[in-house]
Design an enzyme around this catalytic site. Structure first.
Site, short mmCIF file in Angstrom:
data_model
loop_
_atom_site.label_atom_id
_atom_site.label_comp_id
_atom_site.label_asym_id
_atom_site.label_seq_id
_atom_site.Cartn_x
_atom_site.Cartn_y
_atom_site.Cartn_z
N LYS A 173 0.85 -1.20 0.00
CA LYS A 173 0.00 0.00 0.00
C LYS A 173 0.89 1.25 0.00
CE LYS A 173 -0.40 -0.18 5.02
NZ LYS A 173 -1.23 0.13 6.16
N TYR A 199 17.78 29.35 6.97
CA TYR A 199 16.68 30.15 7.49
C TYR A 199 16.63 30.11 9.03
CZ TYR A 199 14.51 30.28 2.84
OH TYR A 199 14.25 30.50 1.53
#
Ligand SMILES: Cc1ncc(COP(=O)(O)O)c(C=O)c1O
Length: 368
Positions: A34, A258
């Site tokens: 899956k 950042y």
């Protein structure tokens, strides 16, 4: 060209299946593919697993993708149908399905009234042995059996399954309690039974029953904390790789990235690597997360950006632009990286984005 790629080793995958079969030697294997085969590529993975006796998926769409690729191996829908409109396709494509709650049985009754083919649907009744996610209460099993007996389109005998809540925690005895509940409530049935996921396969031989349902183990990772797939003879299937995009010397006290989340304690050399959260490398990876560069592990430093991240190569770095970097894979198991991101290897593999090139290899080296 940006060289960020996930290399998927199909011979490692086959080796892992063989290893699982040797661990659960009396059981058949339902390979859990899956979520795009845990991010590895559904069709490529299912095509390579010729020796799996069944596939398990979460959605009809996943099952149909396998069928469209021409693969005829039995497929189980782990959550059954979400809507009765899926039942025609389930019959047409010969899919097996889990039944986990009463509304599905009511829908099946209605569907069966108009059912005019000789085909039957193989059904797995899911018992809730304690996880309290999907499944019928064990005390409801007799009523479920009775009702399914009356439904013409249901193949008989039914099959039964359950799922562990905490099989990846060896110190916890709840799995033993679940095994006893499952055994006791199904002992009267002559039915195929299934319980063990990856951790169950490794830790609970008495839960192997007729079918084991490995997901993570197939992809070469261990579900148990403080261990790696290699400890069980498994090989990582995915290697997430990139290259150094630029090299930059910085002075002590300077920062990178950042938010200025890391400061150099001494003059050092940074390597900027061409991978970021836009590729599925988690933004919340901490300073110090290991990254493999040229045969050594170096720490991630500063915040991960969308397209790049920084590593501290140290003042004496000899690395060059273009040098190979491995974020996780053969040289650096995902199990060793995930704790630095407060996550588990499952999410790392599933999270690699479509921007990343996928390259499938079938190495000839002897993996046995
Ligand atoms: C019902 C069921 N069985 C088996 C598995 C496979 O689990 P694992 O990847 O831990 O082997 C899953 C995965 O979530 C599942 O939901």
């Amino acid at each position: 060209m940006r060289s960020t790629k996930a290399i998927i080793d199909l011979s490692a995958l086959r080796h892992n299946l063989k290893t699982i079969k040797s661990i659960a030697s009396d059981s058949k294997v339902m390979a859990v593919v899956k979520a795009n085969a845990y991010g590895h590529g559904l069709v490529e993975i299912a095509s390579a697993l010729e020796d799996a006796e069944m596939f398990a998926v979460a959605t009809l769409k996943e099952a149909l993708t396998i069928r469209k690729a021409g693969i005829e191996t039995p497929i189980l829908l782990l959550e059954g149908f979400f809507d009765a409109s899926e039942l025609d396709a389930i019959v047409e494509h010969d899919l097996q399905m889990v039944l986990h709650h009463w509304p599905q049985i009511e829908d099946l009754k209605k569907f069966s009234k108009n059912f005019s083919t000789d085909k039957k649907i193989a059904c797995w009744v899911k018992l809730d042995s304690g996880m309290h996610r999907l499944g019928f209460a064990p005390e409801d099993l007799a009523k479920v059996e009775q009702q399914l007996e009356q439904i013409q389109c249901v193949d008989k005998p039914i099959k039964v399954m359950s799922h562990f809540a905490s099989s990846d925690e060896p110190e916890c005895d709840f799995s033993d309690i679940q095994i006893v509940r499952f055994e006791q409530s199904t002992e009267h049935l002559i039915a195929e039974k299934s319980m063990a996921n990856s951790a169950g396969i490794l830790m609970h031989k008495n839960a192997h029953f007729d079918w084991v349902r490995p997901g993570l183990l197939l992809y070469g990772c261990s579900p148990l904390s403080d261990s790696c797939g290699a400890d069980y003879g498994l090989h990582p299937v995915m290697s997430l790789e990139s290259q150094i995009l630029t090299i930059k010397a910085i002075k002590a006290g300077e920062s990178t990235g950042y938010g200025r989340h890391w400061f150099a304690e001494q003059d050092t050399i940074l390597g900027l690597v061409a991978i970021g959260y836009g590729d599925g490398y988690p933004r919340h990876a901490k300073n110090g997360t290991p990254v493999w560069v040229n045969g050594r592990l170096v720490p991630l430093v500063g915040r991960v950006s969308m397209d790049m991240l920084a590593v501290d190569l140290g003042a004496d770095a000899q690395e060059q632009v273009g040098d190979r970097v491995v974020l996780w894979g053969k040289e650096l198991p995902a199990e060793k990286v995930a704790p630095f991101m407060d996550t588990i290897p499952y999410t790392l593999c599933c999270g690699v984005t479509r921007r990343v090139e996928f390259e499938y290899i079938d190495s000839t080296q002897d993996q046995t």
